[in-house]
Design an enzyme around this catalytic site. Structure first.
Site, PDB file in Angstrom:
ATOM      1  N   PRO A   2       0.825  -1.221   0.000  1.00 13.59           N
ATOM      2  CA  PRO A   2       0.000   0.000   0.000  1.00 13.59           C
ATOM      3  C   PRO A   2       0.855   1.267   0.000  1.00 13.59           C
ATOM      4  CG  PRO A   2      -0.697  -1.540   1.712  1.00 13.59           C
ATOM      5  CD  PRO A   2       0.599  -2.051   1.165  1.00 13.59           C
ATOM      6  N   GLU A   3       0.507   2.210  -0.873  1.00 14.86           N
ATOM      7  CA  GLU A   3       1.162   3.521  -0.925  1.00 14.86           C
ATOM      8  C   GLU A   3       0.105   4.580  -0.611  1.00 14.86           C
ATOM      9  OE1 GLU A   3       3.473   3.939  -4.553  1.00 14.86           O
ATOM     10  OE2 GLU A   3       3.813   1.797  -4.672  1.00 14.86           O
ATOM     11  N   LYS A  55       2.511   7.127   4.248  1.00 14.66           N
ATOM     12  CA  LYS A  55       1.855   5.820   4.317  1.00 14.66           C
ATOM     13  C   LYS A  55       1.379   5.490   5.732  1.00 14.66           C
ATOM     14  CE  LYS A  55       5.177   4.464   0.809  1.00 14.66           C
ATOM     15  NZ  LYS A  55       6.310   3.582   0.511  1.00 14.66           N
ATOM     16  N   ARG A 254      15.218  -1.649  -6.175  1.00 12.49           N
ATOM     17  CA  ARG A 254      13.838  -2.053  -6.466  1.00 12.49           C
ATOM     18  C   ARG A 254      13.653  -2.401  -7.933  1.00 12.49           C
ATOM     19  NH1 ARG A 254      10.342   0.006  -2.633  1.00 12.49           N
ATOM     20  NH2 ARG A 254       8.916  -1.550  -3.524  1.00 12.49           N
TER      21      ARG A 254
END
Ligand code: ZN
Length: 268
Positions: A2-3, A55, A254
């Protein structure tokens, strides 16, 4: 993971149900999920305003705050209690008055709920929220100028701007025709990138967030925004602008999705 748009969706839904509700009791099914720090007991306290920075979800109570980070797979479910059996991934259950319950479900167990007297010490270390009206293109530009990082690492670091993660960084960089390895201070004209960040975040909020695997809203439903990605998860598929194949490379540790034709290094 979740962002900002996913956490904002959860915050908006909680704002509709939690304020004014009293906590009757708390059940811990996985001790590490919940950290009780220096704060008065939870039972008897009522929920007040529901905040969000980056977040982090901030559930304000009469005398303390619950600071929640969903991490990889955390979900917050708000519903009538007693209607569904306990799920094996449920980690914490708050029983509220009015027959409601708030469940923290988390398969990977990285999510955290911190019960603190004040969220200030934590928020002070966190950058400005990406959707905060106080954050302007000019301010964003001056942050870029001072940075020695590449643009992807800069946007992922929560120290300057809070709320962006891998998905929305990749999407915003594609729309801005910026290669993720471009040094932040070499991004010419911060305004198009700033506007594209806002655009990808707002579009996702409007679509109730993106669900890649685990993200759900407080009613257990998936978001819809994953249908509109330009690059994220589209490696091997044709670029929607030029038709060339989207590639997956590694930047800032990433997996990073780019169109090598539309996002050339040194071209900003
Ligand atoms: Zn392209």
């Amino acid at each position: 993971m979740p962002e900002l748009p996913e956490v904002e969706t959860v915050a908006r839904e909680l704002r509709a149900v939690l304020p004014g509700k009293k906590i009757r009791s708390l059940e811990l099914y996985w001790e590490k999920t919940f950290e009780h720090q220096d704060a008065p007991p939870l039972p008897g306290q009522r929920f007040g305003t529901i905040g969000r920075q980056g977040k982090y979800l901030l559930l304000n109570l009469d005398k303390s705050v619950l600071v929640i980070h969903l991490r990889m797979t955390g979900q917050l479910l708000a519903r009538r209690s007693g209607q569904q059996a306990r799920h094996s991934h449920d980690r914490v259950r708050f029983l509220l008055d009015d027959g409601l319950e708030l469940i923290f479900r988390d398969s990977r167990k990285f999510g955290r709920i911190r019960h603190v007297l004040s969220a200030e010490p934590l928020l002070r270390k966190l950058g400005t929220d990406a959707m905060d009206q106080k954050l302007t293109a000019a301010l964003f530009g001056s942050m870029l100028q001072k940075s020695a990082m590449n643009i992807k690492a800069f946007l992922l670091s929560q120290k300057y701007i809070a709320g962006l993660g891998n998905i929305y960084v990749d999407e915003a960089l594609f729309l801005s025709a910026l290669h993720p390895l471009t040094p932040a201070r070499e991004v010419s004209g911060a305004e198009p990138l700033f506007n594209n960040i806002r655009l990808v975040l707002q579009r996702s909020i409007d679509n109730m967030g993106s669900t890649i695997s685990d993200y759900r809203n407080t009613k257990g439903n998936e978001g819809l925004n994953q249908r509109y990605f330009n690059v994220y998860g589209r490696q091997g598929l044709p670029c929607k602008k030029c038709g060339g194949p989207i590639e997956k490379i590694r930047v800032a540790g990433r997996g990073t999705h780019i169109c090598p034709r539309c996002q050339q290094r040194g071209k900003t």
